[in-house]
Design a protein around this motif. Structure first.
Motif, PDB file in Angstrom:
ATOM      1  N   THR A  45      -6.592 -53.660  29.857  1.00 51.83           N
ATOM      2  CA  THR A  45      -5.198 -54.035  30.001  1.00 51.83           C
ATOM      3  C   THR A  45      -4.895 -55.326  29.253  1.00 51.83           C
ATOM      4  O   THR A  45      -5.638 -56.294  29.358  1.00 51.83           O
ATOM      5  CB  THR A  45      -4.846 -54.209  31.495  1.00 51.83           C
ATOM      6  OG1 THR A  45      -5.198 -53.027  32.210  1.00 51.83           O
ATOM      7  CG2 THR A  45      -3.367 -54.492  31.665  1.00 51.83           C
ATOM      8  N   SER A 130      -3.802 -47.537  25.865  1.00 53.08           N
ATOM      9  CA  SER A 130      -3.677 -47.075  27.247  1.00 53.08           C
ATOM     10  C   SER A 130      -5.031 -46.909  27.917  1.00 53.08           C
ATOM     11  O   SER A 130      -5.164 -47.085  29.131  1.00 53.08           O
ATOM     12  CB  SER A 130      -2.897 -45.761  27.296  1.00 53.08           C
ATOM     13  OG  SER A 130      -3.563 -44.758  26.533  1.00 53.08           O
ATOM     14  N   ARG A 131      -6.073 -46.572  27.125  1.00 54.04           N
ATOM     15  CA  ARG A 131      -7.397 -46.357  27.708  1.00 54.04           C
ATOM     16  C   ARG A 131      -8.495 -47.080  26.938  1.00 54.04           C
ATOM     17  O   ARG A 131      -9.628 -46.612  26.870  1.00 54.04           O
ATOM     18  CB  ARG A 131      -7.712 -44.857  27.758  1.00 54.04           C
ATOM     19  CG  ARG A 131      -6.900 -44.101  28.773  1.00 54.04           C
ATOM     20  CD  ARG A 131      -7.086 -42.607  28.656  1.00 54.04           C
ATOM     21  NE  ARG A 131      -8.489 -42.221  28.579  1.00 54.04           N
ATOM     22  CZ  ARG A 131      -8.908 -40.984  28.313  1.00 54.04           C
ATOM     23  NH1 ARG A 131      -8.015 -40.027  28.099  1.00 54.04           N
ATOM     24  NH2 ARG A 131     -10.192 -40.703  28.253  1.00 54.04           N
TER      25      ARG A 131
END
Length: 394
Positions: A45, A130-131
């Motif tokens: 993140t 996102s990942r």
């Protein structure tokens, strides 16, 4: 040059990196990178806040009746998020090292006075997805007889539920060596580093990590400031690090336990056992006691030095001048054990400001080694360090 640095072994594993302490899947340990060409890993993140950190470290080591090395090391770290999907960070460090450096070996010889100034900087850019995330980094350091440049690429990929994260990295360092005694001129050393790791969220309170690192080095590894020091021009190193963090709901504390196994082509085998416990207290205080035990075998070409009354210096048995045989009496290549005891205290002053203090005491003895033969004739080496810091988020 490495001979001017403290004797605390570079192969010893450091303290476990911070880990999240929240719900399942929301906190992944950063990959614990232990090789110099690769930067620290990042979470999946993107950071929401910037960080400014100012640190000062004072280090001093000694042996019975003999004060040795003192180091003063201020540093500045800055990290800032950019456009919600990027971050930029950098560190600037200055080390002022002075004291007495052994001419042959701490057990049998006197020492020469030395003073050195090292300046180092590193810079990294991260892109978050996102990942996963990708980080590209660069580092540079210089001192009067040594110059180093390094580049790295680090990546993390998480599973869809973000309970599993794979980490991979590659880095390279290029060093230039010019000792003041002109034993060698414009010597070089090249190191390529590789990493593969996996982090697994086990439960809402437990996170585990396994990291494998490999370093392949070639070039000049000898110590130009010690007589009878001739080392192979290749050194390959492999390390496996296992970590487990557990959060205690009742106390809101977190234990961090780790074990690291290290081996290299010098035939050094090392084990590091470490643990720390992070305990938040009232009014913004956090206390973290830590304990680490390290043990290693001697390099295959290491010898315990004894003065030769005719030659006037320590030489290995059967040594032949000009033979080119590999040999070294560097205490860092001996068989020994070491214990480090530490404590860190953090005070959160406001939502954005905090201060911290870290104290560590280190002791190394040949007789403390496990699993391998040691060098019991070596004098004990003791070291103390104090680090203070001021941190701000924005």
């Amino acid at each position: 040059m490495t001979t001017n640095k403290p004797l605390i072994p570079a192969v010893a594993a450091g303290s476990s990196p911070s880990a999240g302490q929240g719900a399942l899947g929301s906190a992944i340990l950063a990959a614990a990178l232990v090789l110099p060409g690769i930067q620290a890993a990042h979470a999946d993140t993107a950071p929401e806040n910037g960080i400014f950190s100012l640190k000062y470290l004072n280090y001093q080591d000694s042996q019975p009746g003999f004060d040795r090395i003192t180091a003063h090391s201020p540093s500045i770290y800055v990290m800032t998020p950019v456009a919600g999907e990027w971050s930029i960070e950098g560190t600037l460090t200055s080390d002022d090292v002075s004291g007495a450096s052994p001419r042959y070996h701490t057990a049998v010889s006197g020492a020469s006075r030395m003073n050195d100034q090292r300046t180092g900087a590193d810079f990294a850019v991260s892109r978050y997805f996102s990942r996963g995330s990708v980080t590209v980094g660069a580092a540079y350091s210089t001192e009067h007889d040594y110059e180093s440049r390094a580049l790295s690429v680090q990546g993390n990929v998480s599973s869809e539920d973000k309970n599993t994260t794979w980490s991979f990295g590659v880095g390279g360092a290029r060093d230039k060596i010019n000792p003041v005694n002109l034993i060698v001129v414009n010597e070089h050393r090249r190191t390529n580093d590789f990493l593969l790791g996996v982090t697994q969220v086990l439960t809402a309170q437990d996170i585990a990590q396994l990291t494998l690192t490999r370093s392949q080095g070639s070039g000049y590894f000898s110590d130009p400031y010690k007589d009878v020091d001739n080392r192979p021009r290749t050194r390959n190193e492999t390390a496996l690090l296992a970590q487990w963090n557990h959060h205690f709901s009742g106390t809101d504390g977190t234990s961090r336990l780790s074990y690291r196994y290290y081996t290299d082509t010098y035939k050094i085998r090392a084990h590091t056992f470490s643990g720390e416990y992070v305990q938040p207290l009232s009014q913004g205080w956090t206390v973290t006691p830590s304990l680490r035990f390290y043990t290693q075998s001697a390099a295959s070409f290491y010898f315990d030095p004894v003065y030769d009354t005719q030659l006037g210096a320590p030489f290995p048995p059967g040594y032949v001048f000009g033979s080119g045989q590999f040999t070294s009496a560097d205490q860092r290549l001996s068989g020994f054990g070491a214990v480090t005891v530490g404590i860190k205290v953090v005070k959160q002053l406001t939502r954005d400001w905090s201060v911290d203090l870290k104290l560590e005491s280190y002791e190394q003895r040949g007789s403390w080694r496990l699993f391998h033969d040691g060098s019991p004739g070596l004098e004990p080496l003791r070291a103390q360090s104090i680090q203070i810091g001021v941190n701000k988020q924005w």
